[in-house]
Design a protein around this motif. Structure first.
Motif, mmCIF file in Angstrom:
data_model
loop_
_atom_site.group_PDB
_atom_site.id
_atom_site.type_symbol
_atom_site.label_atom_id
_atom_site.label_comp_id
_atom_site.label_asym_id
_atom_site.label_seq_id
_atom_site.Cartn_x
_atom_site.Cartn_y
_atom_site.Cartn_z
ATOM 1 N N HIS A 17 0.804 -1.216 0.000
ATOM 2 C CA HIS A 17 0.000 0.000 0.000
ATOM 3 C C HIS A 17 0.836 1.265 0.000
ATOM 4 O O HIS A 17 0.325 2.344 0.178
ATOM 5 C CB HIS A 17 -0.905 0.032 1.225
ATOM 6 C CG HIS A 17 -1.818 -1.137 1.274
ATOM 7 N ND1 HIS A 17 -2.580 -1.496 0.194
ATOM 8 C CD2 HIS A 17 -2.062 -2.040 2.231
ATOM 9 C CE1 HIS A 17 -3.273 -2.575 0.511
ATOM 10 N NE2 HIS A 17 -2.968 -2.930 1.730
ATOM 11 N N GLY A 19 1.976 2.925 -2.184
ATOM 12 C CA GLY A 19 1.585 3.895 -3.199
ATOM 13 C C GLY A 19 2.754 4.399 -4.026
ATOM 14 O O GLY A 19 2.929 5.599 -4.219
ATOM 15 N N SER A 30 -1.354 8.654 -0.075
ATOM 16 C CA SER A 30 -2.473 8.092 -0.829
ATOM 17 C C SER A 30 -2.365 6.587 -0.964
ATOM 18 O O SER A 30 -2.139 6.060 -2.028
ATOM 19 C CB SER A 30 -2.580 8.732 -2.213
ATOM 20 O OG SER A 30 -1.435 8.391 -2.956
ATOM 21 N N LYS A 31 -2.525 5.932 0.149
ATOM 22 C CA LYS A 31 -2.614 4.485 0.089
ATOM 23 C C LYS A 31 -3.927 4.131 -0.574
ATOM 24 O O LYS A 31 -4.946 4.769 -0.330
ATOM 25 C CB LYS A 31 -2.593 3.913 1.495
ATOM 26 C CG LYS A 31 -1.255 4.069 2.161
ATOM 27 C CD LYS A 31 -1.338 3.455 3.542
ATOM 28 C CE LYS A 31 -0.123 3.821 4.351
ATOM 29 N NZ LYS A 31 -0.347 3.640 5.776
ATOM 30 N N THR A 32 -3.904 3.095 -1.371
ATOM 31 C CA THR A 32 -5.142 2.626 -1.987
ATOM 32 C C THR A 32 -5.409 1.194 -1.552
ATOM 33 O O THR A 32 -4.509 0.353 -1.595
ATOM 34 C CB THR A 32 -5.040 2.686 -3.522
ATOM 35 O OG1 THR A 32 -4.814 4.030 -3.899
ATOM 36 C CG2 THR A 32 -6.328 2.200 -4.169
ATOM 37 N N TYR A 33 -6.615 0.952 -1.097
ATOM 38 C CA TYR A 33 -7.014 -0.388 -0.687
ATOM 39 C C TYR A 33 -8.085 -0.910 -1.630
ATOM 40 O O TYR A 33 -9.028 -0.192 -1.960
ATOM 41 C CB TYR A 33 -7.580 -0.365 0.736
ATOM 42 C CG TYR A 33 -6.628 0.227 1.747
ATOM 43 C CD1 TYR A 33 -5.532 -0.503 2.210
ATOM 44 C CD2 TYR A 33 -6.825 1.514 2.228
ATOM 45 C CE1 TYR A 33 -4.661 0.041 3.134
ATOM 46 C CE2 TYR A 33 -5.960 2.065 3.167
ATOM 47 C CZ TYR A 33 -4.876 1.323 3.615
ATOM 48 O OH TYR A 33 -4.013 1.866 4.528
ATOM 49 N N ASN A 34 -7.914 -2.159 -2.050
ATOM 50 C CA ASN A 34 -8.932 -2.789 -2.897
ATOM 51 C C ASN A 34 -9.824 -3.645 -2.010
ATOM 52 O O ASN A 34 -9.368 -4.634 -1.437
ATOM 53 C CB ASN A 34 -8.264 -3.673 -3.951
ATOM 54 C CG ASN A 34 -7.393 -2.840 -4.872
ATOM 55 O OD1 ASN A 34 -7.811 -1.776 -5.322
ATOM 56 N ND2 ASN A 34 -6.178 -3.305 -5.116
ATOM 57 N N SER A 59 -12.430 7.448 4.237
ATOM 58 C CA SER A 59 -11.332 7.537 3.270
ATOM 59 C C SER A 59 -11.059 8.992 2.911
ATOM 60 O O SER A 59 -9.903 9.382 2.742
ATOM 61 C CB SER A 59 -11.609 6.674 2.031
ATOM 62 O OG SER A 59 -12.360 7.376 1.088
ATOM 63 N N PHE A 64 -7.052 8.234 2.591
ATOM 64 C CA PHE A 64 -6.654 7.014 1.882
ATOM 65 C C PHE A 64 -7.710 6.747 0.828
ATOM 66 O O PHE A 64 -8.784 7.345 0.857
ATOM 67 C CB PHE A 64 -6.484 5.830 2.849
ATOM 68 C CG PHE A 64 -7.705 5.477 3.651
ATOM 69 C CD1 PHE A 64 -8.668 4.607 3.154
ATOM 70 C CD2 PHE A 64 -7.905 6.010 4.931
ATOM 71 C CE1 PHE A 64 -9.796 4.278 3.904
ATOM 72 C CE2 PHE A 64 -9.037 5.689 5.678
ATOM 73 C CZ PHE A 64 -9.977 4.825 5.166
ATOM 74 N N LYS A 65 -7.353 5.881 -0.133
ATOM 75 C CA LYS A 65 -8.313 5.611 -1.203
ATOM 76 C C LYS A 65 -8.837 4.189 -1.094
ATOM 77 O O LYS A 65 -8.108 3.280 -0.721
ATOM 78 C CB LYS A 65 -7.635 5.774 -2.572
ATOM 79 C CG LYS A 65 -7.335 7.209 -2.919
ATOM 80 C CD LYS A 65 -7.083 7.355 -4.422
ATOM 81 C CE LYS A 65 -6.577 8.756 -4.732
ATOM 82 N NZ LYS A 65 -5.164 8.745 -5.135
ATOM 83 N N THR A 67 -10.828 1.376 -3.453
ATOM 84 C CA THR A 67 -11.517 0.960 -4.673
ATOM 85 C C THR A 67 -12.330 -0.279 -4.329
ATOM 86 O O THR A 67 -11.827 -1.199 -3.680
ATOM 87 C CB THR A 67 -10.539 0.654 -5.826
ATOM 88 O OG1 THR A 67 -9.567 -0.261 -5.349
ATOM 89 C CG2 THR A 67 -9.841 1.903 -6.310
#
Ligand code: IPM
Ligand code: MN
Length: 389
Positions: A17, A19, A30-34, A59, A64-65, A67
């Motif tokens: 994560h 990023g 801006s970590k993105t988690y699915n 978020s 953080f993001k 998706t």
């Protein structure tokens, strides 16, 4: 509420994560988690929608993001296609950072098909070997136990989640005849028992409450299976000299949960006993509307759910309590590394139970399902502003 983050898997996910951009520069903040969303059956979609609402707000507040990808596994899909959780579905779920589940169970589908074909299949396929179930009485919540207050009911059950009577070992002999024999074997492996017990010791250390871990078993009758649990508990316990070891038979555990719930800090137990005592736990914390749980693979993909089920009779009316689902989303955020957001969501839930809801029961909250989600959002937003100013 919190789970140990001492496992190597957590470090891996931090890197995942981090990023990084294509040219190797680190993106700021801006970590993105699915996240896989499985609303499932009955009231599952209604409560999941509120949990997602809160997660989306978090978020943006905590930078953080998320998706999201929706999966329609559940009773409706099964009735249309005959499919439960498919191999392809499992392969896809594996690609996510975590799964948020609504509820599984449909009145038109024979009991067992969806439970085994979806819920248990996911737990086993993703090796979610811990079922983590906090039992916490929030302020303002009616407790059926006389004179028990929030400070008296605050413990966590660590339920083994992949073995025991759930392993699916057994069969019939002479089925349908007067001589019929049915067996269902409790499978307990040293590896499975040990990893569960270790997790529980780590959690007890991290909670830093009484630092007491209770093994709930039945060593006086299950003299093979629970002898393994007992020996493993004591052997592993030698490595945790800061943790008090305690033991209670499962029947006595039920008695103490009602009589003296304040005695518990963390309870570790097998799959079947964990299933049973956590429904009792849900009742003493105010009911199914508030009880959240996590199916955790500390090195893999975990799945979080309200433990109350699909409540067919309340479906589609907007009367079901979404707080358990919102609590599950908070546990999810904690597990993937957003512990501040998780903590603040739990505080917002506590504000809502203390100051807003008339009752936690479906149809008697004084608000509809989506309004309760809004109340949590409102409070979460306020609490972050307070910190900023
Ligand atoms: C639970 C449920 C499940 C279980 C059922 C639906 C298979 O009761 O999550 O506690 O027994 O684990
Ligand atoms: Mn259960």
């Amino acid at each position: 509420m919190s789970s140990p983050n001492v496992f190597i898997g957590d470090l891996d996910s931090r890197f995942k994560h981090a990023g990084m951009t294509e040219n190797g520069k680190k993106e700021t903040m801006s970590k993105t988690y699915n996240i896989a969303i499985m609303p499932g059956d009955g009231t599952g979609p209604e409560v999941t929608q509120e949990a997602v609402k809160v997660m989306d707000l978090a978020s943006s507040l905590y930078k953080f993001k998320v998706t999201k990808k929706n999966y329609d596994f559940g009773g409706e899909r099964y009735l249309k296609t005959g499919e439960t959780l498919t191999e392809e579905g499992i392969a896809q779920l594996r690609q996510h950072d975590a799964i948020l589940l609504g509820a599984i169970g449909h009145p038109d589908v024979k009991p067992g098909i969806l439970e085994k074909g979806i819920l248990l299949k996911a737990r086993f396929a993703l090796d979610q070997y811990i079922n983590l179930r906090p039992v916490k009485l929030y302020p303002g919540v009616d407790c059926p136990l006389k004179d028990k207050k929030p400070e008296d009911i605050d413990f966590v059950v660590v339920r083994e989640n992949t073995e025991d009577l759930y392993a699916g070992v057994g069969g019939f002999l002479k089925k349908g005849t007067p001589d019929e024999v049915a067996t269902q074997t409790s499978v307990n492996t040293r590896k499975g028992v040990e990893r569960c017990i270790r997790y529980a010791f780590e959690l007890t250390r991290k909670r830093n409450k009484e630092k007491k871990l209770t093994l709930c078993a039945k060593t006086n009758v299950l003299t093979f299976a629970h002898d393994l649990w007992w020996r493993t508990f004591n052997e592993v316990g030698e490595e945790y000299s800061d943790i008090k070891r305690d033991y209670a038979h499962v029947d006595a555990t039920c008695m103490w949960m009602v009589k003296n719930p304040e005695w518990f800090d963390v309870i570790v137990t097998c799959n079947m006993f964990g299933d049973i005592i956590t429904d009792l736990g849900a009742m003493i914390q105010g009911g199914m509307g508030i009880a959240a749980g996590g199916n955790i693979n500390p090195e893999g993909v975990s799945m979080f759910e309200p433990i109350g089920g699909s409540a067919p009779k309340y479906t589609g009316q907007g009367v079901i309590n979404p707080l358990a689902a919102i609590g599950a989303a908070a546990m999810l955020l904690n597990e993937i590394g957003e512990s501040q957001a998780a903590h603040d969501i739990e505080q917002a839930i506590m504000f809502v139970t203390a100051n807003k809801l008339k009752s936690l029961a479906a149809g008697r909250m004084g608000f509809n399902t989506s309004e309760v989600g809004d109340l949590v959002c409102e409070q979460l937003e306020k609490s972050t502003k307070k910190v900023a100013s």
